[in-house]
Scaffold this active site. Structure first.
Site, PDB file in Angstrom:
ATOM      1  N   CYS A 203      -2.384   0.807  -5.749  1.00 37.56           N
ATOM      2  CA  CYS A 203      -2.055   0.974  -4.339  1.00 37.56           C
ATOM      3  C   CYS A 203      -1.425  -0.260  -3.728  1.00 37.56           C
ATOM      4  CB  CYS A 203      -3.275   1.402  -3.559  1.00 37.56           C
ATOM      5  SG  CYS A 203      -4.668   0.296  -3.730  1.00 37.56           S
TER       6      CYS A 203
ATOM      7  N   HIS B 282      -8.627   0.404  -1.051  1.00 37.15           N
ATOM      8  CA  HIS B 282      -7.301   1.008  -0.983  1.00 37.15           C
ATOM      9  C   HIS B 282      -6.433   0.153  -0.064  1.00 37.15           C
ATOM     10  CE1 HIS B 282      -4.486   4.166  -1.653  1.00 37.15           C
ATOM     11  NE2 HIS B 282      -4.470   4.647  -0.408  1.00 37.15           N
TER      12      HIS B 282
ATOM     13  N   ASP C 158       0.861   6.447   3.708  1.00 37.54           N
ATOM     14  CA  ASP C 158       0.215   6.054   2.461  1.00 37.54           C
ATOM     15  C   ASP C 158       1.162   6.303   1.308  1.00 37.54           C
ATOM     16  OD1 ASP C 158      -1.384   5.464   0.352  1.00 37.54           O
ATOM     17  OD2 ASP C 158      -3.126   6.586   1.068  1.00 37.54           O
TER      18      ASP C 158
END
Lengths: 329, 678
Positions: free
Chosen positions: B429, B473, B489
């Site tokens: 991520c 994250h 995202d």
């Protein structure tokens, strides 16, 4: 006014409870028992504080759990220590007479009516240092403790005020109670050592024939119950086999009956100290008993006909013990 | 030479049982101390453990063989040497670990110097304190059970030393102390929950009081998040009021990173910012808020996490919360113990919709001479007038061009974004969010990296959602005109499963062999076996309950409990319940007492009451003999009944004054006689 009167009554009640009047039996009710942390108990309190502070400072959840578990154990220990003593029944037992200088032995009975055994109950006279007598009392049973107290003078010796204490089960607390048992030991005068020989016929000089007739051996007669052991005719007994119908025999002395011993306080030199005179008479009584010689006994108004045997001796010694002490019991 | 015994163990046991009392007591104390010391082996230096073991063995041999204790002239240098050793091992004598090592040595050496009863108490008390120090390292349920066992052993040892005459066998002494512990437990429980809790620490903790912790950091470089994602430790637990929101909405906001040096994202230095920019920006919300309780694990950082977007500051005990210009929540002191706070958040929000403040350019800054290819690509995007389209273009690129989501990306060079976008195309991520924000800034759209946690595992048994470090994250926020800061995202574009089902669903299973495969196998993947999943949930629920109620019973939690108890006491049901419980207990006790009274005595009182009904009541001062004589003299009974009563009383009187306990035969006879009295 009224309130002050009431406090007076309460104080009185407190005092009588506290002073524990002499009783031959005592039930340790709840209000008779005192309890305080023992030395290690105080240390345990400090430990609890440290545990708590550690738990707070490091935010230890289990530390709190341990601290409170330990604290609760101490509280339960307090309850159990108290219960180990509570509802115990105390009874005064027998107290044999002793001679001054010996230790009087007060017999105390601890009766446990409950269904749980009681362990490690310490007894000693109040004011003594570390208690010396420990007892376990089984469930529904009793235990006997003999408390030895040194004696110094003749007369009645009252049992000391007792303190019963226990630290069982964990020793963090000490529960105790007082008891003044209604027990008295009779203390005979100290038998004089190296006393002069037995006075022969002192009181019966008129009829006295003098000489040492009472020790004359006059033969053997069959044993009768009550004959002192030291007068058994061992030589004769040894010759006879009991299987053949033989029997015990007692030596018979002539002189003893003819010329009796008389122990009279008045016959002793008045210059002597009274205690020494009593002491000497006590020795004579013992001496005569050991030789199984009958003796008469006179102590001012008290006088006993000539006789021998333990009851007679006890009467004489008792009279000696209590001579001049007033309230003879 | 004696013949060898059949079973050496049996003879050893017999010899142990035949030991004199003081030796047996000492051995019991040694065994209890061993139980207390054993768990410390896990964190003590090996030489300390070995020295303690040797010392205890020595002490045991002294006891068993009846040797004399070593003189203090020998012990003192030994203790001094051990102390020197501790100082060498830890480079200090202060602090937690060195202190515990010293205490352990002290207890074992004290064993060799035990002479009086007082020393026994010292050893037991020190052992109790050692039990506490073990909680520095371990506070699980197993530790609690071990604690109970240690306390039981110590109590038994202490109890054994208190006997003066008869000593019951060991098994009975164990029962006695177990009973004591059982009596103490309810009180301890009550104290545990009701004793006023104080928020520690009382003074500064020593430096090593708190071990290293994994947690969210304030910087992000390639690999940061991937490292964190390997840790299964919980970061916090959440209990929602009502149903938890769907997984893809669970974005737990943490540090917001805006400064980039070509490799590492960091927070923008708050001191350099204008005052106005430090105030929380405008927030407009819609819909119903979600309310939940968070129990944050200690992290040694100030970060507090909340669902995007929190509406108000949490209330903390002994700490206060702040919010920054980027809507980051922080506590004013590092979180060193579990922290619980209540939050409510709006899932539907608009952040700063009215317009960027004057310092918007800081969300556009890029390092001058790095990642030239990405910079060019970003600049090319400026051809598109609508910023929203620019966002979609980058996301579309991630989606289309075979980018791979992996925990083990290849190493990147100096131009990390370029290497990732045009080289490896594999990342976690942090790679996606970092590259995305870089491209957006190059394209002239204000953007920033938001780190935190995403998702969480719901335990259906207790309703708690556990958010682990592996849920760490990083995502992005871009500012769009008229819309404000919008969450984007980029990882979801590549691995939508990551957001929907969490990390486990997104990373394809690797080789089943090797360490990692084994690790995954040991984790017992819940999806493969529902049974194991249930078991895992149950274990999780127990563990969480343990944390909530034992380890993290905070002042707030306590207030809640007390208030609940108060309100339920005011309620009518609770007093009624308590009263009925008490009466049941009293009744039970009464029945127990009735039953335990002697059966023969019971028969006697039955006879007395029967005779009383026949007009021959026993007077209080009458014993059985006198009573019997009176009955015989009265002659109001029928002759057989009178004879039976007389025999009954005679037998009873004989038994009473020469008691033989549990005479079942007598009881049967008396019962028969009783039936004849009528």
């Amino acid at each position: 006014m009224e309130s002050s009167g009431q406090t007076g009554v309460q104080e009185g009640a407190w005092r009588t409870r506290r002073e524990a009047r002499a009783t031959s039996e005592l039930f340790l009710g709840q209000r008779r028992i005192y309890i305080l942390p023992s030395g290690p108990g105080l240390g345990f309190g400090a430990l609890l504080l440290v545990l708590l502070i550690g738990s707070i400072n490091y935010n230890l959840g289990l530390g709190y759990a341990l601290t409170f578990l330990a604290l609760s154990c101490a509280l339960v220990d307090m309850l159990l220590t108290w219960r180990n003593l509570a509802h115990l029944r105390l009874k005064a037992g027998r107290t044999p007479a002793v001679f001054a200088g010996q230790e009087a032995s007060f017999e105390l009975q601890l009766v446990n009516a409950s269904r749980r055994p009681r362990y490690a109950i310490w007894i000693d006279s109040a004011g003594a240092g570390e208690p010396r007598h420990a007892a376990d009392v089984p469930a529904g049973g009793q235990a006997t403790v003999r408390l030895a107290v040194p004696t110094e003078r003749r007369g009645w010796l009252a049992a000391p005020r007792l303190v019963l204490s226990t630290r069982f089960p964990l020793g963090l607390f000490r529960a105790w109670s007082y008891w003044q048992p209604d027990l008295n030991a009779l203390v005979y005068p100290f038998p004089e050592e190296d006393a002069p020989p037995l006075p022969r016929g002192t009181g019966t000089a008129a009829t006295g024939t003098g000489g040492g007739g009472e020790d004359d051996f006059a033969g053997v007669r069959p044993y009768q119950p009550g004959d002192p052991l030291r007068r058994l005719a061992w030589r004769q007994i040894a010759r006879l086999d009991p299987e053949d119908g033989g029997q015990l025999a007692t030596k018979h002395f002539e002189g003893g009956a003819r010329d009796e011993l008389v122990f009279d306080l008045a016959s002793l030199p008045p210059a002597l100290d009274l205690e020494l005179r009593l002491s000497r008479m006590a020795r004579w009584v013992l001496e005569a008993e050991s030789r199984a010689l009958p003796y008469a006994f006179r102590l001012d108004a008290t006088s006993f006909e000539a006789a021998s045997g333990a009851p007679h001796a006890a009467l004489c010694l008792r009279a000696l013990a209590l001579y001049g002490l007033g309230g003879a019991r | 030479m004696k013949a060898l015994p059949a079973s050496p163990f049996a003879t050893h046991l017999a010899r142990l049982q035949a030991l004199p009392r003081d030796k047996a007591d000492t051995l019991l104390l040694l065994a209890s101390a061993l139980l207390v010391l054993a768990p410390h082996v896990a964190h003590l230096p090996a030489w300390v453990s070995a020295l303690c073991a040797l010392t205890l063995l020595w002490r045991g041999a002294i006891t068993l063989l009846g040797k004399r204790m070593p003189p203090s002239l020998l012990l003192l240098p030994l203790a001094a040497a051990a102390m020197f050793g501790v100082a060498q091992s830890y480079q200090t004598l202060l602090g937690r670990d060195a202190g515990v090592a010293m205490l352990v040595l002290l207890v074992t050496f004290k064993m060799l110097e035990m002479h009086a009863r007082r020393d026994l108490f010292v050893v037991v008390f020190l052992c109790l304190f050692l039990v506490l120090t073990n909680f520095f390292y371990e506070q699980g349920i197993g530790t609690a059970l071990l604690m109970a066992l240690s306390v039981l052993a110590l109590l038994t040892a202490q109890l054994s030393f208190q006997f003066t005459g008869a000593v019951p066998p060991l098994r009975r002494r164990f029962l006695m102390s177990a009973k004591l512990l059982g009596l103490a437990a309810p009180l301890a429980l009550l104290l545990f929950f009701l004793f006023p809790r104080i928020e520690g620490p009382l003074w500064g903790l020593p430096g090593d009081a708190i071990g290293a912790r994994s947690g969210m950091s304030e910087t992000m470089a390639p690999g940061t998040m991937a490292n964190l994602a390997q840790s299964g430790e919980p970061a916090f637990r959440v209990r929602f009021e009502g149903r938890p929101p769907p997984q893809e909405q669970l974005y737990w906001r943490g540090p917001v990173l805006g400064a980039y040096d070509g490799r590492t994202w960091t927070r923008i230095d708050q001191r350099l910012r204008r005052r106005s920019a430090q105030q929380p920006p405008s927030l407009s919300v819609g819909g119903k808020p979600v309310t939940y309780d968070i129990t944050l694990e200690p992290s040694s950082t100030r970060w507090l996490f909340a669902l995007e977007m929190p509406r108000r500051l949490p209330e903390l005990d002994g700490n206060s919360a702040n919010v920054s210009g980027e809507f980051e929540l922080t506590a004013s002191a590092p979180v060193e113990s579990r922290l619980r706070y209540r939050m409510s958040s709006y899932l539907d929000y608009r952040l700063q919709p009215a317009g960027l403040p004057e310092d918007a350019d800081q969300w556009l800054q890029l390092p001058a001479d790095s990642n030239p290819r990405a910079l060019l690509a970003g600049l090319a995007l400026r051809a598109e007038p609508d910023p929203r389209r620019r966002v979609d273009a980058v996301l579309g690129r991630f989606r289309r061009e075979n980018y791979v989501y992996t925990l083990n990306p290849p190493l990147l060079g100096r131009d990390a974004v370029d290497d990732f976008l045009y080289g490896s195309r594999a990342g976690f991520c942090e790679h996606y969010s970092g590259a995305f924000v870089f491209l957006m800034r190059a394209a002239g759209v204000p953007a920033r990296v938001v780190t935190g946690y995403q998702g969480g595992e719901l335990n259906p048994l207790d309703g708690y959602v556990t958010v682990r470090q592996s849920d760490a994250h990083a995502w992005a926020e871009v500012w769009l005109p008229g819309r404000g800061w919008v969450r984007v995202d980029p990882t979801a574009a590549v691995a939508p499963e990551r957001v929907r089902r969490g990390l486990d669903g997104a990373i394809p299973p690797r080789a089943p062999f090797g360490i990692e495969g084994l690790g995954r196998f040991m984790q017992l993947d819940g999806t493969s076996n529902p049974w194991i999943a249930q078991l895992r949930y149950a274990a999780g629920a127990v563990n969480n309950g343990w944390n909530q109620w034992v380890l993290n019973y905070t002042p707030q939690r306590q207030r809640g409990v007390v208030e609940r108890v108060q309100s339920s006491l005011l309620d009518w049901r609770m007093p009624v319940l308590l009263a009925s419980l008490t009466s049941v207990l009293l009744l039970w006790r009464f029945l127990l007492r009735r039953r335990s009274s002697d059966p023969i005595d019971a028969l006697y009182s039955a006879l007395c009451s029967r005779l009383a009904r026949l007009g021959l009541a026993r007077s209080a001062d009458e014993g059985p003999r006198a009573y019997c004589a009176r009955i015989s003299a009265a002659a109001t009974l029928a002759p057989p009944a009178q004879a039976a009563a007389a025999e009954f009383l005679g037998r009873y009187s004989d038994w009473r004054y020469a008691p033989r306990r549990n005479d079942a035969h007598l009881a049967a006879t008396l019962k028969r006689l009783l039936s004849q009295v009528r």
